[in-house]
Design an enzyme around this catalytic site. Structure first.
Site, mmCIF file in Angstrom:
data_model
loop_
_atom_site.group_PDB
_atom_site.id
_atom_site.type_symbol
_atom_site.label_atom_id
_atom_site.label_comp_id
_atom_site.label_asym_id
_atom_site.label_seq_id
_atom_site.Cartn_x
_atom_site.Cartn_y
_atom_site.Cartn_z
ATOM 1 C CE1 TYR A 55 6.247 -17.454 0.310
ATOM 2 C CE2 TYR A 55 4.479 -18.568 -0.850
ATOM 3 C CZ TYR A 55 5.307 -17.479 -0.704
ATOM 4 O OH TYR A 55 5.198 -16.428 -1.575
ATOM 5 N N PRO A 207 -2.605 -7.936 -2.626
ATOM 6 C CG PRO A 207 -4.373 -9.089 -3.643
ATOM 7 C CD PRO A 207 -3.020 -9.302 -3.011
ATOM 8 C CG LEU A 208 -7.152 -7.810 -0.142
ATOM 9 C CD1 LEU A 208 -7.875 -8.963 0.540
ATOM 10 C CD2 LEU A 208 -8.144 -6.729 -0.538
ATOM 11 N N GLY A 209 -3.059 -5.140 0.702
ATOM 12 C CA GLY A 209 -2.160 -4.445 1.620
ATOM 13 C C GLY A 209 -1.824 -5.247 2.855
ATOM 14 N NE ARG A 210 3.645 -7.091 2.915
ATOM 15 C CZ ARG A 210 4.118 -8.103 2.170
ATOM 16 N NH1 ARG A 210 3.613 -9.297 2.333
ATOM 17 N NH2 ARG A 210 5.067 -7.896 1.274
ATOM 18 N N GLY A 211 -3.602 -7.293 4.378
ATOM 19 C CA GLY A 211 -4.750 -7.304 5.275
ATOM 20 C C GLY A 211 -5.218 -5.932 5.708
#
Length: 331
Positions: A55, A207-211
């Site tokens: 990263y 977990p949020l679908g990449r936003g």
């Protein structure tokens, strides 16, 4: 904040994925802003923080190390090795994978320095290297544990079979893979069942679908030029438009419960097992608070079944990765 167990580690029920603070989304934040975010997270009870050498590359570990220095005794820091990062450090993506024992050790030593810590709490293999037997790689990781440089070991995006082989060499505390309402590979490929059987923790990233599942992203033109989601099949315009229908359905359910769609999505993930610790990422304190508050939402069996059906993977348009990245997952 309640706690959960990842193998030998005890963490907060929800963690903080730190990648987006300096990598991937083109919304990098400065040290002062990051410090406020880290301080607030710890104040709210978050004790689990996730980074990786790739990263940045490298800069995210430095940011996390500085931001958590004052909280070191109270937090669990996870980082990862396994991608080829060197001469192409300024490149947008690594050129391959490398889990040779000498590389494992070199990255661990470098990560310790960048993080400014004496021990890495959780050291993951970021992606499985097809050219190096997992037994050889985990053997090298285990040596770091013996030397006191690493506390616990993890894998990322590995298959159930690979996880079992790795665990036979040295106890694996956690495996990290993408998992959400719209990405449920770990349910069907045996990884979750293997975690339950062997007592291994599971850490869902995105977990949020990449936003997408927050409902905040409705227009692809809002994504920056350097946002890596522009290269993901699910975020192609045609697929994106089709997936908005699922988000609308999630928003309707959330409104009926008086919560936010992202909170509902996180509550669903948390309800899948007490060995699961999701790591949603954010650069904003308001979003961090929203994610943390999702740990207080209780869903009934009927709620869970309805959510599973409304945002089922078979209704999602587009693969989660392009061909090159897909080949690195699930080995």
């Amino acid at each position: 904040m309640k706690t959960r167990t990842l193998g030998t580690l005890t963490t907060s029920t929800i963690g903080l994925g730190c990648m987006g603070m300096s990598h991937g989304y083109g919304t990098n934040i400065d040290e002062a802003t990051a410090q406020k975010l880290f301080d607030h997270a710890v104040e709210r009870g978050v004790t689990f923080f996730d980074t990786a050498e790739v990263y940045g590359p490298f800069t995210n570990e430095e940011l996390v190390g500085k931001g958590l220095k004052r909280h070191r005794e109270h937090v669990v820091i996870a980082t990862k090795f396994g991608f080829t990062v060197g001469d192409e450090a300024k490149a947008a993506r690594p050129s391959g994978v490398d889990s040779r024992p000498e590389h494992v050790r070199a990255v661990a030593e470098a990560s310790l320095k960048r993080l400014g810590v004496e021990v890495i709490d959780l050291f993951y293999q970021h992606r499985v290297d097809p050219d190096v037997a997992i037994e050889e790689t985990v053997g090298a990781m285990a040596e770091l544990v013996k030397e006191g440089k690493v506390k616990a070991l993890g894998l990322s995006e590995a298959s159930a079979a690979t996880l079992r082989r790795a665990h036979a060499v040295h106890p694996i505390s956690a495996i990290q893979s993408e998992y959400s309402l719209w990405t449920r590979d770990p349910e069907t490929n045996g990884v979750l069942d293997t975690c339950r059987e062997l007592g291994i923790g599971f850490v869902p990233f995105s977990p949020l679908g990449r936003g997408m599942l927050t409902g905040a992203l409705k227009d692809l033109s809002k994504l920056g030029e350097n946002d890596f989601r522009r290269g993901l099949p699910r975020f192609d315009q045609e697929n994106f438009d089709a997936n908005l229908a699922l988000v609308t359905a999630l928003e309707t359910m959330a409104a009926d419960k008086g919560v936010k769609p992202g909170q509902l999505a996180l509550a669903w993930v948390l309800a899948q097992g007490d060995f699961i610790v999701p790591i949603p990422g954010t650069t904003k304190i308001a979003n961090l608070d929203s994610n943390i508050d999702a740990t207080g939402i209780t869903l009934s069996a009927e709620d869970l079944a309805t959510l599973s059906a409304v945002v089922s993977p078979d209704k999602v348009s587009g693969a989660r990765y392009g061909e090159a990245m897909a080949k690195m997952a699930g080995r």
